[in-house]
Design a protein around this motif. Sequence first.
Motif, mmCIF file in Angstrom:
data_model
loop_
_atom_site.group_PDB
_atom_site.id
_atom_site.type_symbol
_atom_site.label_atom_id
_atom_site.label_comp_id
_atom_site.label_asym_id
_atom_site.label_seq_id
_atom_site.Cartn_x
_atom_site.Cartn_y
_atom_site.Cartn_z
ATOM 1 N N VAL A 134 0.922 -1.168 0.086
ATOM 2 C CA VAL A 134 -0.043 -0.013 0.104
ATOM 3 C C VAL A 134 0.958 1.268 0.048
ATOM 4 O O VAL A 134 0.345 2.400 -0.680
ATOM 5 C CB VAL A 134 -1.104 -0.011 1.217
ATOM 6 C CG1 VAL A 134 -2.071 -0.996 1.165
ATOM 7 C CG2 VAL A 134 -0.347 0.103 2.438
ATOM 8 N N LEU A 170 1.838 1.862 -3.586
ATOM 9 C CA LEU A 170 0.703 2.539 -4.299
ATOM 10 C C LEU A 170 0.510 4.015 -3.999
ATOM 11 O O LEU A 170 -0.043 4.890 -4.986
ATOM 12 C CB LEU A 170 -0.515 1.819 -4.250
ATOM 13 C CG LEU A 170 -0.430 0.413 -4.764
ATOM 14 C CD1 LEU A 170 -1.691 -0.379 -4.539
ATOM 15 C CD2 LEU A 170 0.120 0.489 -6.573
ATOM 16 N N TRP A 171 0.536 4.133 -2.709
ATOM 17 C CA TRP A 171 0.475 5.690 -2.233
ATOM 18 C C TRP A 171 1.385 6.582 -2.843
ATOM 19 O O TRP A 171 1.037 7.813 -2.979
ATOM 20 C CB TRP A 171 0.611 5.511 -0.572
ATOM 21 C CG TRP A 171 0.406 6.885 0.365
ATOM 22 C CD1 TRP A 171 -0.687 7.790 0.239
ATOM 23 C CD2 TRP A 171 1.472 7.491 0.829
ATOM 24 N NE1 TRP A 171 -0.418 8.636 0.956
ATOM 25 C CE2 TRP A 171 1.055 8.690 1.410
ATOM 26 C CE3 TRP A 171 2.668 7.093 1.180
ATOM 27 C CZ2 TRP A 171 1.705 9.475 2.330
ATOM 28 C CZ3 TRP A 171 3.639 8.036 2.158
ATOM 29 C CH2 TRP A 171 2.977 9.059 2.651
ATOM 30 N N TRP A 209 -4.913 5.976 3.478
ATOM 31 C CA TRP A 209 -5.240 6.184 2.115
ATOM 32 C C TRP A 209 -5.953 5.006 1.497
ATOM 33 O O TRP A 209 -7.232 5.077 0.910
ATOM 34 C CB TRP A 209 -4.198 6.850 1.513
ATOM 35 C CG TRP A 209 -4.451 7.048 0.143
ATOM 36 C CD1 TRP A 209 -5.051 7.865 -0.656
ATOM 37 C CD2 TRP A 209 -3.974 6.104 -1.105
ATOM 38 N NE1 TRP A 209 -5.109 7.623 -2.091
ATOM 39 C CE2 TRP A 209 -4.495 6.191 -2.373
ATOM 40 C CE3 TRP A 209 -3.079 4.848 -0.966
ATOM 41 C CZ2 TRP A 209 -4.091 5.863 -3.444
ATOM 42 C CZ3 TRP A 209 -3.101 4.132 -2.058
ATOM 43 C CH2 TRP A 209 -3.490 4.549 -3.456
ATOM 44 N N ALA A 210 -5.484 3.762 1.492
ATOM 45 C CA ALA A 210 -5.710 2.737 0.738
ATOM 46 C C ALA A 210 -7.209 2.065 1.134
ATOM 47 O O ALA A 210 -7.966 1.990 0.406
ATOM 48 C CB ALA A 210 -4.564 1.633 0.786
ATOM 49 N N LYS A 228 -10.158 4.475 0.245
ATOM 50 C CA LYS A 228 -10.098 4.438 -1.215
ATOM 51 C C LYS A 228 -10.855 3.064 -1.653
ATOM 52 O O LYS A 228 -11.217 2.859 -2.662
ATOM 53 C CB LYS A 228 -9.151 4.818 -2.079
ATOM 54 C CG LYS A 228 -8.451 6.240 -1.841
ATOM 55 C CD LYS A 228 -9.618 7.387 -2.198
ATOM 56 C CE LYS A 228 -9.014 8.838 -1.928
ATOM 57 N NZ LYS A 228 -9.909 9.726 -1.974
ATOM 58 N N ILE A 244 -9.024 0.192 -1.702
ATOM 59 C CA ILE A 244 -7.981 -0.357 -2.535
ATOM 60 C C ILE A 244 -7.681 -1.605 -1.587
ATOM 61 O O ILE A 244 -7.492 -2.634 -1.985
ATOM 62 C CB ILE A 244 -6.945 0.537 -2.654
ATOM 63 C CG1 ILE A 244 -7.267 1.547 -3.621
ATOM 64 C CG2 ILE A 244 -5.518 -0.248 -3.263
ATOM 65 C CD1 ILE A 244 -6.362 2.660 -3.838
ATOM 66 N N ILE A 291 -5.348 -6.290 -5.208
ATOM 67 C CA ILE A 291 -4.821 -4.702 -4.717
ATOM 68 C C ILE A 291 -4.617 -4.024 -6.097
ATOM 69 O O ILE A 291 -5.175 -2.836 -6.014
ATOM 70 C CB ILE A 291 -3.935 -4.822 -3.633
ATOM 71 C CG1 ILE A 291 -4.222 -5.492 -2.449
ATOM 72 C CG2 ILE A 291 -3.492 -3.534 -3.690
ATOM 73 C CD1 ILE A 291 -3.161 -5.582 -1.409
ATOM 74 N N TYR A 326 -6.977 -0.995 -7.388
ATOM 75 C CA TYR A 326 -6.454 0.559 -7.638
ATOM 76 C C TYR A 326 -6.556 1.038 -8.850
ATOM 77 O O TYR A 326 -6.978 2.014 -9.234
ATOM 78 C CB TYR A 326 -4.896 0.461 -7.289
ATOM 79 C CG TYR A 326 -4.142 1.609 -7.794
ATOM 80 C CD1 TYR A 326 -4.089 2.572 -6.939
ATOM 81 C CD2 TYR A 326 -3.439 1.945 -8.855
ATOM 82 C CE1 TYR A 326 -3.498 4.148 -7.181
ATOM 83 C CE2 TYR A 326 -2.640 2.985 -9.299
ATOM 84 C CZ TYR A 326 -2.708 3.869 -8.315
ATOM 85 O OH TYR A 326 -2.231 5.070 -8.461
#
Length: 413
Positions: free
Chosen positions: A72, A75-76, A104-105, A108, A110, A133, A137
């Motif tokens: 995560v 991705l962040w 955040w994940a 959202k 995700i 995941i 995303y």
Amino acid sequence: MIKKMLAAIMAVFVVSALVIGAAVNGEGTFSDVKPNDWFFDDVLFAQNEGLMVGMGENEFSPHGTVTRAMLVTILWRLEGEPLVRGKIYEDADAGAYYRDAVVWASEKGIVSGYSETHFGPDDTATREQFAAIMFRYASYKKYDVSKAAELDKYSDKDKISGYAVESMKWANSYGIITGVGNDMIAPLDLVERCQAAAILRRFCGNFKVLEISENSRGGSSAEPESEDKAEENPNKPSESETLSGGGVRGTGTGASGGTQSSGTVKPEEDNGDSEKAIIKMNTVYANPGDTADVAVDITENPGILGMILSLEYDESAMKLVNVKNGDAVSGVLTLTCSKTLDSGVKFLWDGIEIRPEDIKTGNLMILTFKLSPNAVPGAKYLLTLIHENESTIDADLNGVSVELLQGCIEINK
């Protein structure tokens, strides 16, 4: 703000020069990642884009496993490290490097926790979890998640958990997650860090998430973080600058494996008054014998009324079989191309008039290639667009300069 931007730009220049020197000399930037490793370019990309950093002094630990927290966080960072405000899990320590990424994940959709209070940041991620995941995303980013590959060629496809079947089919259709060994997709295997870097690079290539370095063994488009800011250090949250989005600059090698330069083709000189269009050839991933669609995008359209481009590619590895006008210009400009779709094929766009509401960005054209069954796994076949000087004009018949960002077709290993 301006001072901060200038400082960041200067830092990128300095670090880029250091990375380029090391990579060109064949040394790489990590002692445990060598130029002849299959994942060398992938690791260099992930580092240069600030998505993954080292595990210790000058070490990447390519065969170390990826945790949920690491994933995560990657991705962040890919999203530009947005500020967050939301649910905090009891096991996501307020001072941990991944704390904002987890919030955040989760916010959202995700990734979710195991319960209202438990996220499991240190649990290792499996290949099917990684696919799920990345699928979520992509859905959050509104990328295409409609494609699905048949997985019948994999003997262990029945081991894929029910929740991950759609995600694995999607990831496989784009070549983001492919098989391991002869006929296995290994859904329950743990993801290694080198594999994570490869998956990220393929994902970014397919969906134009970041600008891939102009030469994956020598370019840099983002400042690498210092080694003490690795994902795995719970006391050092990431402090990298916000990453910029953009199109893909593909890398290219011919079937022989020799490196070819790709990336930006500088626009022709002008007097400073002419407008400029940016045209991006995307990078896609495919298997030998596949049919692959490659999108060519226009991201800055000043209102083009006419233009001529040509395309060069390796005819021993692929054949151009179809050309389609893109949605950014269809209905406004007519596309005419050479009758024979060989390397060197020319494309001509022209129109009678263009209104302000007709000026769009998006697909300029879609190129369909049939790959040779003999295309070399791991090879990157460069697709080179060439702009005919003084061929591009706007609605007022003024000249428009063109900047080209090149791409390639990379053959899955």
